[in-house]
Design an enzyme around this catalytic site. Structure first.
Site, PDB file in Angstrom:
ATOM      1  CG  HIS A   1       0.591  39.129  40.432  1.00  0.00           C
ATOM      2  ND1 HIS A   1       0.914  39.674  41.647  1.00  0.00           N
ATOM      3  CD2 HIS A   1       0.553  40.162  39.542  1.00  0.00           C
ATOM      4  CE1 HIS A   1       1.082  40.981  41.521  1.00  0.00           C
ATOM      5  NE2 HIS A   1       0.855  41.307  40.240  1.00  0.00           N
TER       6      HIS A   1
ATOM      7  CD  GLU B   1       2.489  34.419  43.363  1.00  0.00           C
ATOM      8  OE1 GLU B   1       2.259  35.029  42.290  1.00  0.00           O
ATOM      9  OE2 GLU B   1       3.376  34.773  44.158  1.00  0.00           O
TER      10      GLU B   1
ATOM     11  CB  CYS C   1       2.405  40.728  45.813  1.00  0.00           C
ATOM     12  SG  CYS C   1       0.861  40.309  44.976  1.00  0.00           S
TER      13      CYS C   1
ATOM     14  CB  CYS D   1      -0.281  36.446  45.272  1.00  0.00           C
ATOM     15  SG  CYS D   1      -0.318  36.976  43.553  1.00  0.00           S
TER      16      CYS D   1
END
Ligand SMILES: [Zn+2]
Length: 147
Positions: free
Chosen positions: A51, A53, A81, A84
Site C-alpha cells: 500500500h 503508506e 486501512c 497501514c
C-alpha cells in the site's frame, strides 16, 4: 491546497497510469521537509501489502536510517486501512492527514470497510508453549534494541 497532499496525489496519479495499483499515494514529512514518498504497488510487486503508506514508510525509514519515525507526519490520499494504521503506529508517526475517507474508497470497489467491521474469526492459537520459549530466549538477550 496543502503542498504535501499535492505531492501525494501526484504519486498516486503516477502509479495508476503506470498500472502499479490503486489510486493511493503517500508522503512522509519531518520538520517541514519531505523525507519519504510512495504509492500503491500491489499489482507491480504482486504483493498485497504494498500500500502507499507502507511504501512511503519503507522509503522514509531507508532515508533516515531508522525504524523510528517519531516527529513525522504522514499525508495520504485516502484514510489508512487497518494494516497501514498499524504500520503507522509501529513507526511512531504522530499525525496523519488523509484525503478520501473509507466510504469514498469503498465506493470505487476496495474492501476497506469489511476489514473494519469483520471479526477476527480467522485467528486460532496453537503451540503457545513453544512460542513462549522463543519469547523467553529473546527476553534474555542483553543490550537489544526495543521497539
Ligand atoms: Zn493500507
Amino acid at each position: 491546497m496543502d503542498r504535501f497532499m499535492e505531492i501525494a496525489i501526484e504519486e498516486a496519479r503516477k502509479g495508476i497510469h503506470a498500472g502499479h495499483g490503486g489510486p493511493f499515494g503517500c508522503v512522509i514529512v519531518k520538520d517541514g521537509e519531505m523525507i519519504g514518498r510512495g504509492h500503491n504497488e500491489v499489482i507491480l510487486q504482486k504483493d498485497p501489502t504494498c500500500h502507499g503508506e507502507i511504501m512511503a514508510i519503507h522509503n522514509a525509514c531507508k532515508n533516515l536510517g531508522s525504524f523510528d519515525l517519531s516527529d513525522c507526519e504522514l499525508y495520504t490520499t485516502a484514510e489508512p486501512c487497518p494494516m497501514c494504521l498499524g504500520a503507522i503506529r509501529w513507526a511512531n508517526i504522530r499525525k496523519v492527514y488523509y484525503g478520501c475517507n473509507i466510504s469514498d474508497t469503498d465506493s470505487i470497489g476496495f474492501r476497506d470497510q469489511q476489514f473494519y467491521t469483520e471479526p477476527a474469526d480467522i485467528l486460532e492459537e496453537i503451540d503457545r508453549k513453544e512460542c513462549l520459549e522463543l519469547f523467553r530466549e529473546y527476553h534474555d538477550i542483553e543490550n537489544k534494541i526495543g521497539y
